[in-house]
Write a protein that holds these residues in place. Structure first.
Motif, PDB file in Angstrom:
ATOM      1  N   LYS A 251       0.848  -1.202   0.000  1.00 49.83           N
ATOM      2  CA  LYS A 251       0.000   0.000   0.000  1.00 49.83           C
ATOM      3  C   LYS A 251       0.879   1.246   0.000  1.00 49.83           C
ATOM      4  N   ILE A 252       0.520   2.202  -0.830  1.00 50.29           N
ATOM      5  CA  ILE A 252       1.265   3.459  -0.848  1.00 50.29           C
ATOM      6  C   ILE A 252       0.306   4.584  -0.476  1.00 50.29           C
ATOM      7  N   SER A 253       0.725   5.419   0.456  1.00 54.14           N
ATOM      8  CA  SER A 253      -0.135   6.542   0.843  1.00 54.14           C
ATOM      9  C   SER A 253      -0.060   7.619  -0.227  1.00 54.14           C
ATOM     10  N   GLN A 254      -1.114   8.435  -0.257  1.00 53.73           N
ATOM     11  CA  GLN A 254      -1.176   9.528  -1.209  1.00 53.73           C
ATOM     12  C   GLN A 254       0.041  10.440  -1.032  1.00 53.73           C
ATOM     13  N   GLU A 255       0.445  10.622   0.219  1.00 56.22           N
ATOM     14  CA  GLU A 255       1.557  11.519   0.512  1.00 56.22           C
ATOM     15  C   GLU A 255       2.851  11.025  -0.151  1.00 56.22           C
ATOM     16  N   ILE A 256       3.103   9.714  -0.037  1.00 57.73           N
ATOM     17  CA  ILE A 256       4.311   9.145  -0.642  1.00 57.73           C
ATOM     18  C   ILE A 256       4.291   9.320  -2.160  1.00 57.73           C
ATOM     19  N   ILE A 257       3.124   9.061  -2.740  1.00 59.08           N
ATOM     20  CA  ILE A 257       3.004   9.205  -4.200  1.00 59.08           C
ATOM     21  C   ILE A 257       3.383  10.622  -4.631  1.00 59.08           C
ATOM     22  N   GLU A 258       2.860  11.603  -3.885  1.00 58.04           N
ATOM     23  CA  GLU A 258       3.151  12.995  -4.238  1.00 58.04           C
ATOM     24  C   GLU A 258       4.625  13.337  -4.057  1.00 58.04           C
ATOM     25  N   GLN A 259       5.182  12.844  -2.951  1.00 58.34           N
ATOM     26  CA  GLN A 259       6.606  13.087  -2.681  1.00 58.34           C
ATOM     27  C   GLN A 259       7.480  12.514  -3.804  1.00 58.34           C
ATOM     28  N   ALA A 260       7.156  11.285  -4.181  1.00 56.69           N
ATOM     29  CA  ALA A 260       7.941  10.614  -5.222  1.00 56.69           C
ATOM     30  C   ALA A 260       7.890  11.407  -6.522  1.00 56.69           C
ATOM     31  N   ALA A 261       6.686  11.840  -6.890  1.00 61.09           N
ATOM     32  CA  ALA A 261       6.522  12.580  -8.144  1.00 61.09           C
ATOM     33  C   ALA A 261       7.339  13.864  -8.114  1.00 61.09           C
ATOM     34  N   LYS A 262       7.335  14.514  -6.955  1.00 58.98           N
ATOM     35  CA  LYS A 262       8.063  15.774  -6.841  1.00 58.98           C
ATOM     36  C   LYS A 262       9.574  15.544  -7.021  1.00 58.98           C
ATOM     37  N   LEU A 263      10.101  14.524  -6.341  1.00 55.72           N
ATOM     38  CA  LEU A 263      11.532  14.230  -6.448  1.00 55.72           C
ATOM     39  C   LEU A 263      11.915  13.819  -7.872  1.00 55.72           C
ATOM     40  N   GLN A 264      11.033  13.031  -8.495  1.00 55.33           N
ATOM     41  CA  GLN A 264      11.331  12.558  -9.850  1.00 55.33           C
ATOM     42  C   GLN A 264      11.396  13.716 -10.840  1.00 55.33           C
ATOM     43  N   SER A 265      10.502  14.697 -10.625  1.00 59.75           N
ATOM     44  CA  SER A 265      10.510  15.814 -11.572  1.00 59.75           C
ATOM     45  C   SER A 265      11.782  16.654 -11.407  1.00 59.75           C
ATOM     46  N   GLN A 266      12.524  16.428 -10.293  1.00 61.34           N
ATOM     47  CA  GLN A 266      13.815  17.111 -10.124  1.00 61.34           C
ATOM     48  C   GLN A 266      14.954  16.252 -10.677  1.00 61.34           C
ATOM     49  N   ALA A 267      14.632  15.303 -11.513  1.00 64.18           N
ATOM     50  CA  ALA A 267      15.632  14.423 -12.135  1.00 64.18           C
ATOM     51  C   ALA A 267      16.299  13.495 -11.123  1.00 64.18           C
ATOM     52  N   LYS A 268      15.584  13.179 -10.052  1.00 68.89           N
ATOM     53  CA  LYS A 268      16.148  12.259  -9.071  1.00 68.89           C
ATOM     54  C   LYS A 268      15.451  10.905  -9.185  1.00 68.89           C
ATOM     55  N   THR A 269      16.240   9.831  -9.142  1.00 60.85           N
ATOM     56  CA  THR A 269      15.692   8.488  -9.175  1.00 60.85           C
ATOM     57  C   THR A 269      15.160   8.165  -7.779  1.00 60.85           C
ATOM     58  N   VAL A 270      13.921   7.696  -7.727  1.00 65.78           N
ATOM     59  CA  VAL A 270      13.325   7.406  -6.428  1.00 65.78           C
ATOM     60  C   VAL A 270      13.242   5.900  -6.243  1.00 65.78           C
ATOM     61  N   VAL A 271      13.786   5.397  -5.140  1.00 70.58           N
ATOM     62  CA  VAL A 271      13.552   3.988  -4.834  1.00 70.58           C
ATOM     63  C   VAL A 271      12.695   3.900  -3.575  1.00 70.58           C
ATOM     64  N   TYR A 272      11.795   2.932  -3.603  1.00 68.26           N
ATOM     65  CA  TYR A 272      10.886   2.714  -2.487  1.00 68.26           C
ATOM     66  C   TYR A 272      11.521   1.709  -1.555  1.00 68.26           C
ATOM     67  N   VAL A 273      11.368   1.949  -0.253  1.00 64.64           N
ATOM     68  CA  VAL A 273      11.879   0.995   0.723  1.00 64.64           C
ATOM     69  C   VAL A 273      10.666   0.446   1.477  1.00 64.64           C
ATOM     70  N   GLY A 274      10.477  -0.866   1.508  1.00 62.44           N
ATOM     71  CA  GLY A 274       9.273  -1.428   2.106  1.00 62.44           C
ATOM     72  C   GLY A 274       9.525  -2.632   2.981  1.00 62.44           C
ATOM     73  N   LEU A 275       8.596  -2.844   3.895  1.00 60.04           N
ATOM     74  CA  LEU A 275       8.599  -4.030   4.751  1.00 60.04           C
ATOM     75  C   LEU A 275       7.229  -4.662   4.618  1.00 60.04           C
ATOM     76  N   ASP A 276       7.182  -5.951   4.251  1.00 57.76           N
ATOM     77  CA  ASP A 276       5.907  -6.632   4.007  1.00 57.76           C
ATOM     78  C   ASP A 276       5.032  -5.829   3.057  1.00 57.76           C
ATOM     79  N   THR A 277       3.926  -5.256   3.563  1.00 52.06           N
ATOM     80  CA  THR A 277       3.051  -4.539   2.634  1.00 52.06           C
ATOM     81  C   THR A 277       3.035  -3.034   2.874  1.00 52.06           C
ATOM     82  N   THR A 278       3.982  -2.561   3.655  1.00 45.52           N
ATOM     83  CA  THR A 278       4.010  -1.102   3.879  1.00 45.52           C
ATOM     84  C   THR A 278       5.268  -0.481   3.288  1.00 45.52           C
ATOM     85  N   ILE A 279       5.063   0.685   2.695  1.00 46.30           N
ATOM     86  CA  ILE A 279       6.209   1.462   2.232  1.00 46.30           C
ATOM     87  C   ILE A 279       6.650   2.304   3.424  1.00 46.30           C
TER      88      ILE A 279
END
Ligand SMILES: Nc1ncnc2c1ncn2[C@@H]1O[C@H](COP(=O)(O)OP(=O)(O)OP(=O)(O)O)[C@@H](O)[C@H]1O
Ligand SMILES: [Cu+]
Length: 644
Positions: free
Chosen positions: A419-447
């Motif tokens: 499951k990804i929270s709306q907040e994480i999705i927005e954060q990721a998009a923002k970082l990506q638009s700055q030309a930064k590669t985003v990797v997700y770090v997760g445990l079981d089903t939580t990011i």
């Protein structure tokens, strides 16, 4: 006795001087005393020394029911020579000078080619002479000077300021700036410190360094470059097939035209047998396609050597021909457009926890992103934990068991049902638009967090891509990274199009797709994991790291890890190939215009061609082809400051 063509040319030329004097004196009605005997003797020697090899080759071809260029030389010179002997003893006019000068002029073309070959191999020998003669090596507790050949891999070598670095290796102590221009073509000296690689034959300028030898003898970068250039210079270009085909039809056609010329003049136009024979001989001489044979090899020889001096190694003529005709350049992202040394810039979530989990997993991975995360963890001094069941999912990320939980690090593609929270999705998009590669770090089903990693473009990428676009080429970036990041980087350097989110194994398929749209594609990659894409593309351009060249992987190898080399590679290929085409044009135009004149079609206008003049024109066409190839050394190439 085996004389070089150059020697044979000079001997023949000196022997022919009396005939030359007689030719000049002819209009003044002066006759050299004993001329016929002098001409017979000198011409006989010239035939024996210089014409005989052509006769032998023609005879060998004739026995195989073939005719080649040497057939034309043999027929024309032997007709003039034997007729003249017959004429001399039956009291007629002799034509020894025709036989002699045609031979001399054919030799001139061959001698020039030989000279070029010699110069080219001398230039390569000079490159090898750049090597140091000896090395100061650590043996039994002290540094002693030993000859270069005795240096072994693993030796510790000391190099003082101003000295040459004897072999390839890695600095273990000290720092200095090093002039690598002889190998990379880069004129700026490079600063090097402990851990950096050094290349044999480069010059250490200001500091004393100790380095460990990693490559010696035939394995050094310089030896490999010399080998590659040697092979390229004698390679074949597909356009030569046209030349061969032309020669194959040409020679028999010319012999037929010559016979027809003789018959028509003698039987229908009232010429004497001698006049008719001279027309026929002129036809054979002017048609001799030796310039055609020089057109491609001489240009290849100059073009490949010139490009090597600029740090661009073109493997063979075929690659060069392909590269001259490219319309699309596809780049790998990491390490090609970007520097390839990514660094962590942002961490979203509980910093220490995110970094500990990510780094504990990444410690087992070879991916460039993994190095960035592990380095960051070391910097932040977070402890790493034991993990089990590590596995990498290619092009997606990594998974492992971390404290009995399923842990993962990677792109969107590795998330599955987390499951990804709306907040994480927005954060990721923002970082990506700055030309930064985003990797997700997760445990079981939580990011539990995000790590943003940046890999900045090389300083020269933008300029190089602008240059390519100026030449009308389409530029495409190919990457496994996310679309947004890719687009941001593409935007920064001016790339036209991005193909993002593809797996490493799909890169070659994307190139095939572009080819099926009718594009001629060059692929630029680092040569390490891009081998399939490099070999699928019409031209594979492998980037070296400046100290190591991935010779096997690409048709073109750039010594420097810099996109400007792509522009140079394509420029020099185009210039060389255009020169080949120009050479072929000049070589053919002489024959085409010359044959009707030699056959006597324009006698009415007072325009004729004696066999000697035909020989001169033929020699001139060889000379012009060779000079035109040599001019490639002077052709302007972007970013080549060095004078040839
Ligand atoms: N070891 C890893 N750790 C974290 N993420 C990874 C790892 N391996 C792959 N990924 C994820 O998968 C994506 C694709 O990886 P891949 O190796 O195919 O391409 P890349 O290195 O990003 O770019 P390029 O194709 O230009 O070399 C990465 O951008 C990253 O998000
Ligand atoms: Cu010729």
């Amino acid at each position: 006795m085996k004389l070089s063509n150059i020697k044979r040319f000079w001997i023949s030329f000196i022997l022919a001087i009396p005939m030359l004097i007689q030719m000049v004196a002819m209009p003044f009605h002066w006759m050299m005393p004993g001329y016929n005997w002098i001409a017979l003797i000198t011409t006989t020697i010239i035939m024996a020394i210089s014409a005989a090899p052509y006769w032998e080759s023609a005879w060998a071809a004739f026995q195989k029911h073939n005719a080649n260029m040497n057939t034309l030389v043999a027929v024309s010179t032997s007709v003039a020579y034997f007729y003249s002997i017959f004429a001399m003893f039956t009291g007629r006019e002799v034509y020894f000078e025709s036989a002699a000068f045609v031979t001399i002029f054919v030799l001139l073309g061959d001698a020039m080619e030989e000279k070029m070959h010699d110069n080219a191999s001398n230039a390569l020998a000079k490159l090898m002479n750049l090597q140091a003669k000896d090395a100061e090596v650590w043996r039994n507790g002290e540094y002693i000077k030993i000859p270069l050949v005795e240096v072994e891999v693993g030796d510790l070598i000391r190099v003082k300021p101003g000295e040459k670095i004897p072999v390839d290796g890695v600095i273990t102590d000290g720092s200095s700036t090093i002039d690598e221009s002889m190998v990379t073509g880069e004129s700026m000296p490079v600063a090097k410190k402990k851990g950096d690689a050094v290349v044999g034959s480069t010059i250490n300028s200001n500091g004393t360094i100790i380095f460990k030898a990693t490559k010696v003898g035939k394995d050094t970068m310089l030896s490999q470059i010399v080998d590659l250039v040697k092979k390229a210079q004698t390679s074949h270009a597909p356009i030569q097939n046209i030349t061969d085909k032309i020669s194959n039809i040409f020679v028999p056609a010319v012999l037929i035209i010559a016979i027809l010329t003789f018959i028509i003049w003698f039987a229908f136009l009232g010429a004497t047998a001698v006049e008719a024979m001279l027309f026929a001989v002129s036809v054979i001489v002017i048609a001799c396609p030796c310039a055609l044979g020089l057109a491609t090899p001489t240009a290849l020889m100059v073009g490949t050597a010139r490009s090597a001096r600029m740090g661009v190694l073109i493997k063979n003529g075929e690659v060069l021909e392909e590269a001259s005709d490219i319309d699309t350049v596809v780049f790998d992202k990491t390490g090609t457009i970007t520097i390839g040394k990514p660094v962590v810039t942002d961490i979203v979530g509980k910093q220490d926890e995110v970094l500990t989990i990510a780094a504990s997993l990444e410690e087992n991975s070879e991916h460039p992103l993994a190095a960035a995360i592990v380095n960051k963890a070391k910097e932040a001094k977070v402890p790493l934990e034991q993990i089990t069941q590590f596995h990498a999912v290619e092009g997606k990320g990594i998974r492992a068991i971390y404290q009995k939980q399923n842990a993962f690090v990677g792109s969107e593609k590795i998330l599955k049902d987390a499951k990804i929270s709306q907040e994480i999705i927005e954060q990721a998009a923002k970082l990506q638009s700055q030309a930064k590669t985003v990797v997700y770090v997760g445990l079981d089903t939580t990011i539990i967090g995000l790590i943003a990693i940046q890999d900045t473009p090389k300083p020269s990428s933008k300029e190089a891509i602008a240059e390519l676009k100026k030449r009308g080429l389409k530029t495409i970036m190919l990457t496994g990274d996310n679309e947004k990041v890719a687009a941001a980087i593409a935007n920064e350097v001016g790339i036209d199009q991005v193909i993002a989110g593809i797996l490493p194994t799909e890169k070659a398929r994307e190139i095939k797709q572009l080819q099926s749209e009718g594009r001629k594609v060059a692929f630029v990659g680092d040569g390490i994991n891009d081998a399939p894409a490099l070999s699928t593309a019409d031209v594979g351009i492998a980037m070296g790291s400046g100290t190591d060249i991935a010779i096997d992987s690409g048709g073109i190898v750039l010594v420097q890890n810099d996109l400007c080399g792509v522009v140079r590679a394509l420029d020099i290929s185009k210039k060389t190939f255009n020169r080949i085409k120009l050479n072929l044009f000049w070589a053919l135009i002489y024959n085409t215009i010359g044959i009707p004149i030699a056959a006597g079609l324009f006698v009415g206008l007072g325009l004729t061609l004696s066999p000697e003049l035909a020989g001169l024109a033929m020699a001139f066409s060889s000379v012009s082809v060779v000079s035109s190839s040599l001019l490639l050394n002077k052709a302007k190439i972007a970013g080549d400051s060095k004078k040839a």
